[in-house]
Design an enzyme around this catalytic site. Structure first.
Site, PDB file in Angstrom:
ATOM      1  N   ARG A  30       0.877  -1.169   0.000  1.00  0.00           N
ATOM      2  CA  ARG A  30       0.000   0.000   0.000  1.00  0.00           C
ATOM      3  C   ARG A  30       0.916   1.221   0.000  1.00  0.00           C
ATOM      4  NH1 ARG A  30      -1.945  -3.516   4.063  1.00  0.00           N
ATOM      5  NH2 ARG A  30      -4.024  -4.376   3.618  1.00  0.00           N
TER       6      ARG A  30
ATOM      7  N   LYS B 192      -1.913  -2.650   8.104  1.00  0.00           N
ATOM      8  CA  LYS B 192      -3.097  -2.214   8.845  1.00  0.00           C
ATOM      9  C   LYS B 192      -3.134  -2.851  10.218  1.00  0.00           C
ATOM     10  CE  LYS B 192      -6.238  -1.125   5.023  1.00  0.00           C
ATOM     11  NZ  LYS B 192      -7.544  -1.432   4.407  1.00  0.00           N
TER      12      LYS B 192
ATOM     13  N   HIS C 181      -2.650   2.391  -5.867  1.00  0.00           N
ATOM     14  CA  HIS C 181      -3.257   1.175  -5.323  1.00  0.00           C
ATOM     15  C   HIS C 181      -3.527   0.151  -6.420  1.00  0.00           C
ATOM     16  CE1 HIS C 181      -4.695  -0.633  -1.659  1.00  0.00           C
ATOM     17  NE2 HIS C 181      -5.776  -1.070  -2.284  1.00  0.00           N
TER      18      HIS C 181
ATOM     19  N   ARG D 210      -0.721  -2.207  -6.709  1.00  0.00           N
ATOM     20  CA  ARG D 210      -0.788  -3.306  -5.724  1.00  0.00           C
ATOM     21  C   ARG D 210      -1.730  -4.404  -6.225  1.00  0.00           C
ATOM     22  NH1 ARG D 210      -0.938  -4.793  -0.051  1.00  0.00           N
ATOM     23  NH2 ARG D 210      -3.051  -5.241   0.673  1.00  0.00           N
TER      24      ARG D 210
ATOM     25  N   HIS E 275      -3.271  -9.514   3.970  1.00  0.00           N
ATOM     26  CA  HIS E 275      -4.710  -9.649   4.185  1.00  0.00           C
ATOM     27  C   HIS E 275      -4.977 -10.530   5.403  1.00  0.00           C
ATOM     28  CE1 HIS E 275      -5.778  -8.770  -0.302  1.00  0.00           C
ATOM     29  NE2 HIS E 275      -5.629  -7.673   0.405  1.00  0.00           N
TER      30      HIS E 275
ATOM     31  N   TYR F 130      -9.052 -11.823  -6.261  1.00  0.00           N
ATOM     32  CA  TYR F 130      -8.138 -11.766  -7.400  1.00  0.00           C
ATOM     33  C   TYR F 130      -8.317 -12.947  -8.341  1.00  0.00           C
ATOM     34  CZ  TYR F 130      -5.966  -7.930  -4.965  1.00  0.00           C
ATOM     35  OH  TYR F 130      -5.767  -6.733  -4.337  1.00  0.00           O
TER      36      TYR F 130
END
Length: 309
Positions: free
Chosen positions: A165, A187, A255, A258, A281, A290
């Protein structure tokens, strides 16, 4: 907390503050997420106070029914709140009442009868391999100051070559940089190790060699013109310039690089679990999107190339 905190009595207000502390210190939610959760609960308590005709007490929460929550959700929908935001509102409420149950304050089944709004998952738009590579190679050529061109090239290379990110790339320090791996803080403060391919490492080294600023080992590597931490807006502007110069689609953002990293890995046989780890994730379901992206690209290519397409 906002003025709507006065819609509760002292005890309930204390439990709300304890819940917010728990979200920040234990679950380590991002500040903006924490703010949104607190705002959602504030609005619910204000609604409930008006619905029940007085400040919300523990007894009022105990008597709460599924119909009360559905009425609140219906009101929020009339305020043009979308399904994604409504789903977050319900998640906020469930988090608070789960906290009350864990600390022995209250147990309620009211939330169990309320369905989570269906959210349509939008597919990320990946660039082609050629487009992604061009964003990296053309970046340096667009800048008159060599060190700034090298800096932007290194950041964009990290987005595509390591799947970072933009916030993760800009928070990297020299201490995070090893010979063949990156220590990335994602995150929620979660740390992961990401392999550093040669081309990306070379981009970073080229920037560090040219940069007039040499931050300490624990300070962000990427710097603005005056030496302060680099703003993500500058990289976004760089991508806007690249879109114009290279004729890239409007979806070509930092983004999107990514997304392209994940899509291209999957298209070349990458393991879904490994890609999940690389992207940071928390859930495999987030990464599984994806597979849909790759299938769509395959079908699109097939339709264009097949004689009967």
């Amino acid at each position: 907390m906002t003025d709507s905190a006065f819609a509760t009595d002292d005890f309930v207000r204390d439990r709300i503050l304890a819940w917010l502390r728990d979200l920040g210190a234990v679950r380590r939610l991002a500040p903006k997420t924490l703010e949104a959760y607190g705002r959602d609960l504030d609005q619910f308590m204000s609604f409930l106070a008006g619905h029940m005709g007085g400040p919300v007490t523990l007894a009022a929460l105990r008597d709460m029914r599924g119909a009360d929550i559905r009425a609140f959700m219906a009101q929020r929908r009339t305020e043009t709140l979308g399904s994604r935001s409504l789903a977050r509102v319900l998640s906020s409420l469930k988090s608070f009442f789960a906290f009350l149950e864990r600390d022995g304050t209250l147990a309620t089944d009211a939330l169990n009868v309320v369905r989570t709004p269906k959210v349509a998952r939008s597919l990320p738009k990946a660039l082609s391999v050629v487009e992604a590579k061009r964003t990296i190679t053309e970046t340096e050529a667009m800048e008159e100051e060599p060190w700034i061109g090298a800096r932007d090239m290194a950041v964009i290379a990290l987005c595509y070559g390591a799947g970072l990110r933009i916030s993760e790339a800009l928070s990297l320090t020299r201490a995070d940089l090893e010979s063949d791996t990156l220590r990335v803080t994602g995150k929620g403060g979660k740390v992961r190790l990401v392999p550093l391919i040669g081309a990306v490492r070379q981009s970073i080294d080229a920037y560090l060699a040219l940069s007039p600023f040499q931050p300490e080992a624990d300070e962000p590597m990427f710097r603005g013109k005056r030496g302060g931490p680099l703003s993500p807006r500058l990289i976004q502007l760089r991508m806007e310039n690249l879109r114009s110069a290279l004729g890239l689609p409007p979806s070509a953002t930092p983004h999107a690089l990514r997304h392209s990293f994940a899509t291209h890995l999957l298209g070349r046989g990458g393991d879904l679990r490994a890609i999940q780890e690389l992207l940071g994730h928390a859930s495999l379901s987030t990464t599984q999107i994806y597979t849909q992206v790759d299938t769509e690209r395959l079908l699109e290519s097939y339709a264009k190339a097949h004689p009967r397409g």
